[in-house]
Design a protein around this motif. Structure first.
Motif, mmCIF file in Angstrom:
data_model
loop_
_atom_site.group_PDB
_atom_site.id
_atom_site.type_symbol
_atom_site.label_atom_id
_atom_site.label_comp_id
_atom_site.label_asym_id
_atom_site.label_seq_id
_atom_site.Cartn_x
_atom_site.Cartn_y
_atom_site.Cartn_z
ATOM 1 N N SER A 60 0.825 -1.213 0.000
ATOM 2 C CA SER A 60 0.000 0.000 0.000
ATOM 3 C C SER A 60 0.858 1.261 0.000
ATOM 4 O O SER A 60 0.478 2.281 -0.587
ATOM 5 N N ILE A 61 2.017 1.200 0.644
ATOM 6 C CA ILE A 61 2.948 2.331 0.639
ATOM 7 C C ILE A 61 3.354 2.655 -0.796
ATOM 8 O O ILE A 61 3.428 3.824 -1.205
ATOM 9 N N THR A 62 3.599 1.626 -1.593
ATOM 10 C CA THR A 62 4.019 1.819 -2.977
ATOM 11 C C THR A 62 2.981 2.592 -3.775
ATOM 12 O O THR A 62 3.313 3.556 -4.477
ATOM 13 N N GLY A 68 1.438 10.450 -4.883
ATOM 14 C CA GLY A 68 1.985 11.549 -4.096
ATOM 15 C C GLY A 68 1.365 11.734 -2.730
ATOM 16 O O GLY A 68 1.510 12.788 -2.118
ATOM 17 N N LEU A 69 0.675 10.706 -2.231
ATOM 18 C CA LEU A 69 0.125 10.790 -0.873
ATOM 19 C C LEU A 69 1.233 10.653 0.166
ATOM 20 O O LEU A 69 1.075 11.094 1.303
ATOM 21 N N LEU A 70 2.338 10.030 -0.240
ATOM 22 C CA LEU A 70 3.522 9.931 0.604
ATOM 23 C C LEU A 70 4.730 10.417 -0.176
ATOM 24 O O LEU A 70 4.886 10.090 -1.362
ATOM 25 N N ALA A 71 5.568 11.211 0.469
ATOM 26 C CA ALA A 71 6.811 11.658 -0.157
ATOM 27 C C ALA A 71 7.841 10.538 -0.072
ATOM 28 O O ALA A 71 7.946 9.858 0.959
ATOM 29 N N ILE A 72 8.580 10.323 -1.145
ATOM 30 C CA ILE A 72 9.577 9.254 -1.158
ATOM 31 C C ILE A 72 10.913 9.769 -0.632
ATOM 32 O O ILE A 72 11.159 10.976 -0.574
ATOM 33 N N ASP A 73 11.787 8.841 -0.253
ATOM 34 C CA ASP A 73 13.128 9.206 0.192
ATOM 35 C C ASP A 73 14.091 9.321 -0.983
ATOM 36 O O ASP A 73 14.941 10.196 -1.024
ATOM 37 N N LYS A 74 13.921 8.407 -1.950
ATOM 38 C CA LYS A 74 14.825 8.377 -3.095
ATOM 39 C C LYS A 74 14.192 7.569 -4.217
ATOM 40 O O LYS A 74 13.414 6.654 -3.961
ATOM 41 N N GLY A 75 14.533 7.923 -5.470
ATOM 42 C CA GLY A 75 14.060 7.159 -6.610
ATOM 43 C C GLY A 75 13.264 7.999 -7.589
ATOM 44 O O GLY A 75 13.174 9.229 -7.461
ATOM 45 N N GLU A 76 12.686 7.334 -8.574
ATOM 46 C CA GLU A 76 11.859 7.985 -9.587
ATOM 47 C C GLU A 76 10.509 7.288 -9.666
ATOM 48 O O GLU A 76 10.423 6.076 -9.550
ATOM 49 N N ILE A 77 9.454 8.084 -9.864
ATOM 50 C CA ILE A 77 8.128 7.538 -10.137
ATOM 51 C C ILE A 77 7.596 8.251 -11.373
ATOM 52 O O ILE A 77 7.126 9.393 -11.297
ATOM 53 N N ASN A 78 7.722 7.614 -12.518
ATOM 54 C CA ASN A 78 7.261 8.196 -13.769
ATOM 55 C C ASN A 78 5.841 7.728 -14.065
ATOM 56 O O ASN A 78 5.577 6.534 -14.168
ATOM 57 N N ASP A 88 5.311 20.242 -8.679
ATOM 58 C CA ASP A 88 4.709 21.015 -7.595
ATOM 59 C C ASP A 88 3.270 20.529 -7.417
ATOM 60 O O ASP A 88 2.802 19.625 -8.125
ATOM 61 N N ASN A 89 2.529 21.115 -6.488
ATOM 62 C CA ASN A 89 1.175 20.649 -6.195
ATOM 63 C C ASN A 89 0.254 20.740 -7.401
ATOM 64 O O ASN A 89 -0.567 19.848 -7.646
ATOM 65 N N ALA A 90 0.381 21.826 -8.169
ATOM 66 C CA ALA A 90 -0.481 22.008 -9.343
ATOM 67 C C ALA A 90 -0.216 20.902 -10.373
ATOM 68 O O ALA A 90 -1.152 20.315 -10.925
ATOM 69 N N GLY A 91 1.052 20.639 -10.626
ATOM 70 C CA GLY A 91 1.407 19.594 -11.583
ATOM 71 C C GLY A 91 0.979 18.226 -11.105
ATOM 72 O O GLY A 91 0.506 17.389 -11.889
ATOM 73 N N ASN A 93 -1.544 17.550 -9.114
ATOM 74 C CA ASN A 93 -3.001 17.453 -9.211
ATOM 75 C C ASN A 93 -3.455 17.146 -10.634
ATOM 76 O O ASN A 93 -4.457 16.453 -10.838
ATOM 77 N N GLU A 94 -2.740 17.661 -11.624
ATOM 78 C CA GLU A 94 -3.074 17.358 -13.020
ATOM 79 C C GLU A 94 -2.909 15.870 -13.306
ATOM 80 O O GLU A 94 -3.690 15.277 -14.058
ATOM 81 N N ILE A 95 -1.891 15.271 -12.710
ATOM 82 C CA ILE A 95 -1.676 13.837 -12.875
ATOM 83 C C ILE A 95 -2.727 13.048 -12.086
ATOM 84 O O ILE A 95 -3.277 12.048 -12.562
ATOM 85 N N ARG A 96 -3.022 13.493 -10.873
ATOM 86 C CA ARG A 96 -3.958 12.764 -10.008
ATOM 87 C C ARG A 96 -5.341 12.623 -10.623
ATOM 88 O O ARG A 96 -6.028 11.623 -10.409
#
Length: 258
Positions: A60-62, A68-78, A88-91, A93-96
């Motif tokens: 569930s963390i993944t 973006g409900l949880l900030a990651i420590d390291k890595g990429e999420i494309n 940023d938050n606006a960007g 939200n467009e994805i969400r």
């Protein structure tokens, strides 16, 4: 680490090699508790990916990191080719808006009827719709989940399976391209669980969605998955089709299928 060969899918849903989600070396800790230790995964367009793992393994963390409900420590999420960790938050939200998230408890507003639960979500993101258009879309989406008759009911009047369906309807009403299912059959009886699994496949076919499905329900995993991944010790330990992993040489992997 086991890397099972993926066989060609037989599900009659159009899939491509285009990745809609691609996670690279994802790390996430909570204090000294390292949960994700370099997760790598890809979801292709039109694919249902099921993620298995013991409780607390970070499934569930993944998916919470993906939206973006949880900030990651390291890595990429494309997601759709964009690294959401740099938005940023606006960007973000467009994805969400293009991603649906079905929570374990369906997360309905208890003080609102089914109609108002769906209408509130739709009007929040599509402010230019007329009242008639909103009503028509509500009725259409309720028909898609087989609950047209529940439009005026309150959440307290719904069974667990009905609540899951209404939660899914609220997710679908924004026409998401990706759906993240967090334990869609938890707490349901065998027959209702089967119905929800069937609905997941119907949605995949009708709306051409790509999905990640987090589950402990192996019947759901078998029925809905094009491919499975198993999390262990913070990484993807094995992946393949249900049939491949069921016959794995790894005893720990096979233990999920007993």
């Amino acid at each position: 680490m086991i890397q099972e060969k993926i066989i060609q899918e037989t599900t009659p849903v159009s899939k491509t090699d285009t990745a809609v989600i691609e996670i690279k070396e994802l790390y996430k800790s909570f204090g000294k508790n390292e949960v994700l230790k370099g997760v790598n995964l890809t979801v292709k367009k039109g694919e249902n990916l099921v993620i298995l793992g013991k409780s607390g393994s970070g499934k569930s963390i993944t998916i919470k990191c993906i939206v973006g409900l949880l900030a990651i420590d390291k890595g990429e999420i494309n997601v759709f080719g964009t690294d959401i960790t740099k938005l940023d938050n606006a960007g973000l939200n467009e994805i969400r808006v293009r991603i649906g998230f079905l929570f374990q408890n369906a997360a309905l507003y208890d003080s609102m009827s089914v109609r108002d639960n769906l209408g509130f979500t739709l009007k929040r993101h599509a402010k230019d719709l007329s009242s008639e258009e909103v009503e028509n879309q509500i009725k259409e989406i309720l028909e898609s989940v087989g609950l047209s008759e529940a439009i005026d009911k309150m959440p307290s009047e719904l069974s667990g399976g009905m609540r899951k369906r209404i939660g899914l309807a609220r997710t679908l009403i924004l026409k998401p391209e990706i759906i993240l299912y967090d334990e869609p059959t938890t707490g349901l009886d065998t027959i209702t669980s089967r119905e929800i699994s069937e609905l997941v496949l119907e949605i995949q076919k009708k709306y051409k969605t790509s999905s990640i499905i987090i589950t402990h329900d192996m019947a759901c995993a078998k029925h809905t998955s094009d491919r499975l991944m198993i999390l262990k010790d913070g990484i993807i330990h094995a992946e393949g089709t249900y049939e491949e992993l069921e016959k794995s040489d790894d005893e720990w992997v096979r233990s999920f299928f007993i």
